[in-house]
Design a protein around this motif. Structure first.
Motif, short mmCIF file in Angstrom:
data_model
loop_
_atom_site.label_atom_id
_atom_site.label_comp_id
_atom_site.label_asym_id
_atom_site.label_seq_id
_atom_site.Cartn_x
_atom_site.Cartn_y
_atom_site.Cartn_z
N SER A 297 0.93 -1.10 0.08
CA SER A 297 -0.08 -0.16 0.00
C SER A 297 0.95 1.10 -0.07
O SER A 297 0.53 2.17 -0.80
N VAL A 298 1.92 1.18 0.75
CA VAL A 298 2.79 2.40 0.83
C VAL A 298 3.43 2.72 -0.57
O VAL A 298 3.62 3.77 -0.97
N LEU A 299 3.95 1.49 -0.86
CA LEU A 299 4.74 1.34 -2.34
C LEU A 299 4.02 2.16 -3.34
O LEU A 299 4.31 2.73 -4.31
N ALA A 300 2.56 1.55 -3.26
CA ALA A 300 1.70 2.18 -4.35
C ALA A 300 1.44 3.47 -4.38
O ALA A 300 1.12 4.35 -5.15
N ALA A 301 1.24 4.07 -3.00
CA ALA A 301 0.94 5.46 -2.72
C ALA A 301 1.95 6.29 -3.14
O ALA A 301 1.93 7.44 -3.77
N VAL A 302 3.30 6.05 -3.03
CA VAL A 302 4.55 6.63 -3.20
C VAL A 302 4.84 6.82 -4.65
O VAL A 302 4.85 7.57 -5.17
N SER A 303 4.40 5.50 -5.24
CA SER A 303 4.54 5.60 -6.69
C SER A 303 3.75 6.27 -7.44
O SER A 303 3.93 7.01 -8.31
N ILE A 304 2.16 6.39 -7.05
CA ILE A 304 1.26 7.10 -8.05
C ILE A 304 1.69 8.84 -7.45
O ILE A 304 1.85 9.45 -8.15
N GLY A 305 2.08 8.71 -6.09
CA GLY A 305 2.34 10.37 -5.83
C GLY A 305 3.67 10.85 -6.58
O GLY A 305 3.79 12.13 -6.88
N VAL A 306 4.61 10.04 -6.98
CA VAL A 306 5.71 10.44 -7.78
C VAL A 306 5.63 10.22 -9.34
O VAL A 306 5.70 11.28 -10.05
N GLY A 307 4.73 9.25 -9.64
CA GLY A 307 4.40 9.02 -11.08
C GLY A 307 3.65 10.03 -11.79
O GLY A 307 3.72 10.38 -12.80
N VAL A 308 2.69 10.38 -11.13
CA VAL A 308 1.52 11.37 -11.87
C VAL A 308 2.12 12.81 -11.99
O VAL A 308 2.12 13.22 -13.10
N PRO A 309 2.77 13.42 -10.85
CA PRO A 309 3.59 14.58 -11.43
C PRO A 309 4.88 14.31 -12.63
O PRO A 309 4.71 15.20 -13.55
N VAL A 310 5.45 13.43 -12.63
CA VAL A 310 6.52 13.19 -13.61
C VAL A 310 5.75 12.93 -15.09
O VAL A 310 6.35 13.41 -15.98
N TYR A 311 4.69 12.20 -14.96
CA TYR A 311 4.08 12.07 -16.25
C TYR A 311 3.33 13.47 -16.50
O TYR A 311 3.50 13.49 -17.79
N ALA A 312 2.89 14.19 -15.88
CA ALA A 312 2.49 15.41 -16.06
C ALA A 312 3.57 16.47 -16.88
O ALA A 312 3.23 17.09 -17.67
N VAL A 313 4.65 16.57 -16.18
CA VAL A 313 5.93 17.20 -16.77
C VAL A 313 6.14 16.83 -18.03
O VAL A 313 6.32 17.30 -18.89
N VAL A 314 6.32 15.40 -18.27
CA VAL A 314 6.77 14.72 -19.51
C VAL A 314 5.61 15.24 -20.66
O VAL A 314 5.95 15.87 -21.60
#
Length: 59
Positions: A33-50
């Motif tokens: 659960s923590v890994l999923a939350a952290v990966s979503i929290g990092v992945g969404v902004p990175v995807y938005a910037v790209v």
């Protein structure tokens, strides 16, 4: 009576609603659960910037 007094039969908190210490495979579930939350929290902004940079570069 609280804010949900009209929902009383349907909105009653159980005495022990969240027995996390009795959860089976607690360490695995919490870690995932923590890994999923952290990966979503990092992945969404990175995807938005790209995405934004790709959109700006093509214009």
């Amino acid at each position: 009576m609280g804010a949900h007094a009209h929902d009383e039969p349907y909105y009653v908190h159980a005495k022990h609603m969240y027995n996390l210490h009795r959860m089976k495979h607690q360490q695995l579930k919490v870690s995932l659960s923590v890994l999923a939350a952290v990966s979503i929290g990092v992945g969404v902004p990175v995807y938005a910037v790209v995405f934004q940079q790709k959109k700006t570069a093509s214009g």
